[in-house]
Scaffold this motif. Structure first.
Motif, short mmCIF file in Angstrom:
data_model
loop_
_atom_site.label_atom_id
_atom_site.label_comp_id
_atom_site.label_asym_id
_atom_site.label_seq_id
_atom_site.Cartn_x
_atom_site.Cartn_y
_atom_site.Cartn_z
N TYR A 79 0.82 -1.20 0.00
CA TYR A 79 0.00 0.00 0.00
C TYR A 79 0.86 1.25 0.00
O TYR A 79 0.59 2.21 -0.72
CB TYR A 79 -0.93 0.01 1.21
CG TYR A 79 -2.17 -0.84 1.04
CD1 TYR A 79 -3.15 -0.50 0.12
CD2 TYR A 79 -2.36 -1.99 1.80
CE1 TYR A 79 -4.29 -1.27 -0.04
CE2 TYR A 79 -3.49 -2.77 1.65
CZ TYR A 79 -4.45 -2.41 0.72
OH TYR A 79 -5.57 -3.18 0.55
N LEU A 80 1.89 1.28 0.82
CA LEU A 80 2.75 2.46 0.91
C LEU A 80 3.48 2.72 -0.40
O LEU A 80 3.48 3.83 -0.93
CB LEU A 80 3.76 2.29 2.05
CG LEU A 80 3.18 2.32 3.47
CD1 LEU A 80 4.25 1.91 4.48
CD2 LEU A 80 2.63 3.69 3.81
N MET A 81 4.11 1.67 -0.95
CA MET A 81 4.88 1.85 -2.18
C MET A 81 3.98 2.01 -3.40
O MET A 81 4.26 2.79 -4.30
CB MET A 81 5.82 0.65 -2.38
CG MET A 81 6.92 0.54 -1.34
SD MET A 81 8.13 -0.74 -1.73
CE MET A 81 7.11 -2.22 -1.68
N GLY A 82 2.89 1.24 -3.44
CA GLY A 82 2.02 1.28 -4.60
C GLY A 82 1.33 2.62 -4.77
O GLY A 82 1.35 3.21 -5.85
N MET A 250 3.08 -10.05 -3.81
CA MET A 250 3.40 -8.71 -3.31
C MET A 250 3.79 -7.79 -4.47
O MET A 250 3.35 -6.64 -4.54
CB MET A 250 4.54 -8.78 -2.30
CG MET A 250 5.02 -7.42 -1.83
SD MET A 250 6.43 -7.49 -0.73
CE MET A 250 6.86 -5.74 -0.64
N VAL A 251 4.62 -8.29 -5.37
CA VAL A 251 5.06 -7.48 -6.52
C VAL A 251 3.86 -7.11 -7.39
O VAL A 251 3.70 -5.95 -7.80
CB VAL A 251 6.12 -8.24 -7.34
CG1 VAL A 251 6.41 -7.51 -8.65
CG2 VAL A 251 7.40 -8.39 -6.53
N LEU A 252 3.01 -8.08 -7.68
CA LEU A 252 1.85 -7.83 -8.53
C LEU A 252 0.87 -6.88 -7.86
O LEU A 252 0.28 -6.01 -8.51
CB LEU A 252 1.16 -9.14 -8.88
CG LEU A 252 1.94 -10.10 -9.78
CD1 LEU A 252 1.15 -11.38 -9.99
CD2 LEU A 252 2.26 -9.45 -11.13
N PHE A 253 0.69 -7.04 -6.55
CA PHE A 253 -0.23 -6.17 -5.82
C PHE A 253 0.29 -4.73 -5.80
O PHE A 253 -0.47 -3.78 -6.02
CB PHE A 253 -0.41 -6.70 -4.40
CG PHE A 253 -1.42 -5.92 -3.59
CD1 PHE A 253 -2.72 -5.76 -4.03
CD2 PHE A 253 -1.05 -5.35 -2.38
CE1 PHE A 253 -3.64 -5.05 -3.28
CE2 PHE A 253 -1.98 -4.64 -1.63
CZ PHE A 253 -3.27 -4.50 -2.08
N THR A 254 1.59 -4.58 -5.54
CA THR A 254 2.18 -3.24 -5.54
C THR A 254 2.05 -2.59 -6.90
O THR A 254 1.68 -1.41 -7.02
CB THR A 254 3.67 -3.32 -5.15
OG1 THR A 254 3.80 -3.97 -3.88
CG2 THR A 254 4.29 -1.94 -5.08
N LEU A 257 -1.59 -1.47 -7.57
CA LEU A 257 -1.90 -0.22 -6.90
C LEU A 257 -1.22 0.96 -7.60
O LEU A 257 -1.78 2.05 -7.71
CB LEU A 257 -1.45 -0.28 -5.43
CG LEU A 257 -2.19 -1.25 -4.53
CD1 LEU A 257 -1.57 -1.26 -3.15
CD2 LEU A 257 -3.67 -0.90 -4.43
N MET A 258 0.00 0.73 -8.09
CA MET A 258 0.77 1.80 -8.71
C MET A 258 0.13 2.27 -10.02
O MET A 258 -0.17 3.45 -10.20
CB MET A 258 2.21 1.34 -8.94
CG MET A 258 3.13 2.42 -9.46
SD MET A 258 4.84 1.83 -9.63
CE MET A 258 5.28 1.53 -7.93
N ILE A 259 -0.10 1.34 -10.92
CA ILE A 259 -0.66 1.75 -12.21
C ILE A 259 -2.16 2.05 -12.08
O ILE A 259 -2.71 2.81 -12.87
CB ILE A 259 -0.40 0.70 -13.30
CG1 ILE A 259 -1.04 -0.65 -12.98
CG2 ILE A 259 1.10 0.53 -13.51
CD1 ILE A 259 -0.83 -1.70 -14.06
N GLY A 260 -2.80 1.46 -11.05
CA GLY A 260 -4.19 1.82 -10.79
C GLY A 260 -4.31 3.26 -10.34
O GLY A 260 -5.22 3.99 -10.75
N THR A 261 -3.38 3.70 -9.49
CA THR A 261 -3.34 5.10 -9.06
C THR A 261 -3.21 6.02 -10.26
O THR A 261 -3.91 7.04 -10.38
CB THR A 261 -2.16 5.33 -8.10
OG1 THR A 261 -2.37 4.58 -6.91
CG2 THR A 261 -2.02 6.81 -7.74
N ALA A 262 -2.29 5.67 -11.16
CA ALA A 262 -2.04 6.50 -12.34
C ALA A 262 -3.23 6.49 -13.31
O ALA A 262 -3.31 7.36 -14.18
CB ALA A 262 -0.78 6.03 -13.06
N LEU A 556 -6.91 -9.05 -5.35
CA LEU A 556 -6.48 -7.67 -5.18
C LEU A 556 -5.28 -7.34 -6.07
O LEU A 556 -4.98 -6.18 -6.30
CB LEU A 556 -6.10 -7.40 -3.72
CG LEU A 556 -7.18 -7.64 -2.66
CD1 LEU A 556 -6.64 -7.29 -1.28
CD2 LEU A 556 -8.44 -6.84 -2.96
N SER A 557 -4.60 -8.37 -6.56
CA SER A 557 -3.37 -8.18 -7.35
C SER A 557 -3.58 -8.39 -8.84
O SER A 557 -2.66 -8.13 -9.62
CB SER A 557 -2.29 -9.15 -6.85
OG SER A 557 -2.14 -9.10 -5.46
#
Length: 603
Positions: A79-82, A250-254, A257-262, A556-557
């Protein structure tokens, strides 16, 4: 003054402020309703973006996840990094180019870039699905906060929150929402950091929570994290600072979240509100600063909340003799003022305990750990009697657990509501804009007057609030989980279309439509398999656990995989069909290689 009255006064004052700002900044045109007249200062836009983006999941739920999962749960760092990494991705790769294009909505950009009404309508569908899923998490957070601090049912809290959003969002549009979000950011950041400072001082003597996290625990003289590790492992739980065993997930979830944010439209449209491209870049930088003020504090809030919770339910745990020490008694919970917070949260249904063996004590330990379970049974215990601790209560209950002053508790309540309402308003505006500007004006009635479009936007906003409230009554999980599903949907559908629309001249309208549909359908089907009741309550589904996930990939990932499906489908179909028209390729070139940071293209 009693706590309820204090809560009512503080929350009521903030609500009055929000509505007052909306009246002052009432939208009088479609430009003001959709993009605040493109006149917002970069610093104010950065602050509003921070409030828009730091939702109930960030304020209420994220620290709860960190508290209960620790580093051993992949979600903490993800969550923090993503979320923060995704915002950097958005600021660098999308926001300036979309602002230069000069449109009001994300579907409008996709429709023009891919010269297709069909592409625009598919983008509208993706936006609505992602945004509605996201707003459910915000309404869940509103219900949690109201349920405790105004002592009403969570459903009643939802209705109150929806009424407040209706009052300022429908009236003010983006203009009103922007300046309201500036005020909400100020409320939420003060509400988040003041309790963290108090608790850090109490536990470690450090003024800065970030320093306190890695400081010394005052009562025991050992490092705070080492003390927390000792307590939770003695009770049979996983070491707090352990490492995840599911690295792939973990990598896929991060990444999801990252590209979902964008790819979240309600965040992207914030960059349409500034006067020029240079201001879009500047406001992105300011937003990162404002976001960091909360995100660097969240790990400390989570760790300290877990320590306080553990030592509350096992008083002797503070000495390091947790498993052999006495538990909290039922009589103490009923009579001691310092334990009033337990009964307060039990009333909400988000915290529950049960004296299973009738010994008058509430035993707290991990009854899933075979060694601990055997030792507990030898003592006559019949299971962990702290039966429910909803992640969403951790931040809101932390000031009460730490026995902070009543005004701090009221401030935290106001902050949690500000976080939820600010994001909910942004999401609802994105939904309403898509319906009024992209569907009604873009497809159904292109000749609609500006006054008619503004009315349609306000009606669409009202309808979206009603739908969001209805869905928020039965959320599929705690706030951050629900939000994570929305990020996955945005990651699989919208983000790839935007990236290819800006950085590839070869992707045509057929490829864009095929990509968005493929990514969206693939992701929704995977989520439906494990969380079918999210869409249709009572639907049969596979158990949602790692043993049933394909290659260990959580629902979630799955957005990351959906994005890859989107990219692949778009490129394959585009390469098999005609190139985009020359004028479209020139348009892409003009967006991607700006001749300066001057005024953006006018709408």
């Amino acid at each position: 003054m009693d706590q309820f009255t204090l809560n009512l006064l503080v929350i009521g004052a903030t609500f009055a402020l929000y509505i007052g700002i909306a009246i002052w900044a009432r939208a009088a045109s479609t430009s003001e309703f959709y993009a605040a007249g493109r006149g917002v200062h970069p610093v104010l836009n950065g602050m509003a973006t921070g409030a828009d983006w730091m939702s109930a999941a960030s304020f209420i739920s994220m620290a709860g996840i960190i508290a209960m999962a620790g580093a051993g749960g992949y979600e903490q760092s993800a969550y923090l990094m993503g979320w923060t990494g995704g915002y950097v991705l958005l600021a660098l790769l999308l926001a300036p180019y979309l602002r230069k294009f000069g449109k009001f909505t994300v579907p409008e950009f996709i429709g023009d870039r891919f010269y297709s009404k069909s592409a625009r309508m598919v983008a509208v569908a993706c936006l609505i699905i992602a945004s509605v899923t996201y707003v459910i998490g915000q309404m869940t957070g509103v219900g949690v906060a109201f349920a405790r601090f105004l002592e009403v049912k969570s459903s009643t809290g939802l209705y109150i929150g929806a009424t407040i959003v209706f009052a300022y969002a429908v009236l003010g549009g983006m203009k009103g929402i922007t300046y309201t979000q500036v005020a909400q950011y100020c409320v939420l950041i003060v509400a988040y950091t003041i309790p963290a400072i108090f608790i850090s001082l109490n536990l470690t003597g450090n003024f800065l929570p970030q320093a306190g996290l890695f400081g010394t625990h005052s009562a025991s003289g050992v490092a705070l994290l080492a003390k927390l590790d000792s307590l939770v492992t003695e009770l049979g739980f996983t070491q707090y600072t352990g490492h995840t065993k599911n690295t792939l997930n973990m990598v896929l979830f991060t990444m999801s979240l990252m590209i979902g944010t964008a790819g979240l439209p309600h965040v992207i449209v914030r960059f349409f509100t500034v006067p020029k491209v240079a201001d879009a870049r500047a406001s992105a930088g300011w937003a990162l600063v404002f976001i960091a003020l909360l995100y660097t504090v969240a790990p400390a809030v989570g760790a300290m909340a877990r320590l306080n919770l553990t030592t509350t339910f096992w008083p002797n745990a503070i000495t390091g003799n947790a498993f052999d020490g006495p538990a909290v008694s039922v009589a103490d919970i009923a009579s001691k003022p310092e334990l009033n917070w337990i009964n307060n949260w039990v009333k909400t249904g988000l915290l529950k305990f049960e004296d299973k063996n009738g010994d008058g004590q509430i035993q707290y330990y991990n009854d899933k750990n075979p060694t601990v379970k055997a030792a507990a049974e030898a003592k006559g215990w019949t299971g962990n009697e702290l039966t429910t601790v909803n992640n969403d209560i951790i931040v809101l209950a932390n000031p009460e657990i730490a026995r902070l002053p009543g005004w701090v508790i009221a401030l935290v309540a106001a902050g949690g509501l500000a976080a939820a309402l600010s994001t909910a308003a942004g999401l609802l505006l994105a939904i309403a804009s898509a319906i009024s500007h992209d569907v009604i004006k873009g497809a159904i009635n292109p000749s609609i007057s500006e006054k008619g479009e503004l009315l349609a936007a306000r009606i669409a906003m009202g309808a979206a609030i009603i739908v969001a409230t209805y869905l928020g009554l039965n959320p599929p999980g705690f706030a951050a989980q629900t939000v994570a599903l929305a990020f996955g949907i945005a990651a699989a559908s919208i983000f790839p279309a935007l990236m290819m629309g800006i950085f590839s001249k070869r992707i045509n309208n057929k490829g864009a439509v095929a990509g968005m549909l493929s990514g969206l359908i693939f992701t929704l089907v995977y989520i439906f398999i494990y969380k079918g009741w999210f869409f249709f309550p009572g639907t049969n589904q596979l158990p949602d656990n790692v043993d049933n996930w394909v290659f260990g990939i959580s629902p979630l990932s799955i957005g990351t995989v959906g994005a890859l499906v989107n990219f692949a489908a778009a490129y394959i179909v585009s390469l098999a069909t005609e190139e985009p028209p020359q004028e479209v390729q020139e348009l892409i070139e003009s967006i991607r290689v700006p001749k300066g940071a001057g005024a953006a293209t006018a709408h």
